[in-house]
Design an enzyme around this catalytic site. Sequence first.
Site, PDB file in Angstrom:
ATOM      1  N   SER A   1       0.866  -1.063  -0.035  1.00  0.00           N
ATOM      2  CA  SER A   1      -0.012  -0.047  -0.044  1.00  0.00           C
ATOM      3  C   SER A   1       0.911   1.123  -0.016  1.00  0.00           C
ATOM      4  O   SER A   1       1.385   1.585  -0.894  1.00  0.00           O
ATOM      5  CB  SER A   1      -0.775  -0.030   1.269  1.00  0.00           C
TER       6      SER A   1
ATOM      7  N   ASP B   1     -10.088  -3.977  -5.202  1.00  0.00           N
ATOM      8  CA  ASP B   1      -9.334  -3.000  -4.287  1.00  0.00           C
ATOM      9  C   ASP B   1     -10.142  -1.522  -4.511  1.00  0.00           C
ATOM     10  O   ASP B   1      -9.620  -1.126  -5.511  1.00  0.00           O
ATOM     11  CB  ASP B   1      -7.907  -3.044  -4.277  1.00  0.00           C
TER      12      ASP B   1
ATOM     13  N   HIS C   1      -8.219  -4.665  -0.602  1.00  0.00           N
ATOM     14  CA  HIS C   1      -7.041  -3.893  -0.493  1.00  0.00           C
ATOM     15  C   HIS C   1      -6.042  -5.155   0.303  1.00  0.00           C
ATOM     16  O   HIS C   1      -4.913  -4.555   0.618  1.00  0.00           O
ATOM     17  CB  HIS C   1      -7.205  -2.570   0.335  1.00  0.00           C
TER      18      HIS C   1
END
Length: 327
Positions: free
Chosen positions: A186, A272, A302
């Site tokens: 991320s 996501d 995610h």
Amino acid sequence: MALFDLPLDQLRDRRSSSVEPADFDQFWTDTLGQARQYDLDARFERVPTGLTTVDSYDVTFAGYGGHPVRGWFTVPAGATEPLPVVVEFIGYGGGRGLPHTHLLWASAGYAHFVMDTRGQGSAWSTGDTDDPVGSGPAVSGYLTRGVDDPYDFYYRRVYTDAVRAVAAARSHPLADASRTVAAGVSQGGGITLAVGGLVPDLAAIAPDVPFLCDFPRAVTLTDNLPYREVGTYLSAHRDRKARVLETLAYFDGVHFAARGRAPALFSTALEDQTCPPSTVFAAFNAYAGQDKQIEVYDFNGHEGGGPHQQAEQLRWLPGKLAGIKEA
């Protein structure tokens, strides 16, 4: 949650509309040059953890502006020879946490350096690094701090810290500088892409579901945080859209990807809504290195591949490091 972005066949050809600033390279050359005026001053202090299979060190080094940045350095217990080193960057809102939470890479025989992210570390894991630089009005979070000017933008400091973290990790005698890998999930994946574009001699990079990519699409496609911070900011500052997008272009993973050459293993997840797959594919397709692949997780959000992606990294990385002679 269901599929919401482009179909996979279109994602595989997706390109970003982000416009690269004409002075992109000079901006980063100047920024990193200013950081190098400060002694790296990397310090490693062995800490007791109760663990018997690894040795852990509390790290402090000088990042952007000479500001102290913290980290953990972990190696297999009793290691005496230099090891390939994985430098890891953390997801949004998290900090370095505690050393016993970072065992994967040392357990696999690598040296592992995890960088604390300045000013973060109170959302889901603790941090120990202050950000002593203020900014103008901003939305809660980090994505709009100083966003009116690239020289004041929060991620200018973070990306600089990250480049310095690589240097700090390499300075330890148990780290083989020639086999340095950058990795993260991320926000950590976005920072990994930046490092991949700014540090020319990495052995490999592994950005998972990377944030901070393809800003023009990301900030208009998803309502999820953190990208939504930009939309909220612009809903109040209605005359600043062009200025904000110009700033974000200096920090877009797409442009760093265009400068990356190391072997790369990306991942994305088609459900996501935090880091939409079209933004990840925009960075992947821009990546200049010829040795690149992307793992696609069809029914995941995610969390992406999670432990499955870690297992893929553990299979993939040794082949990329094989044959690289110790520095």
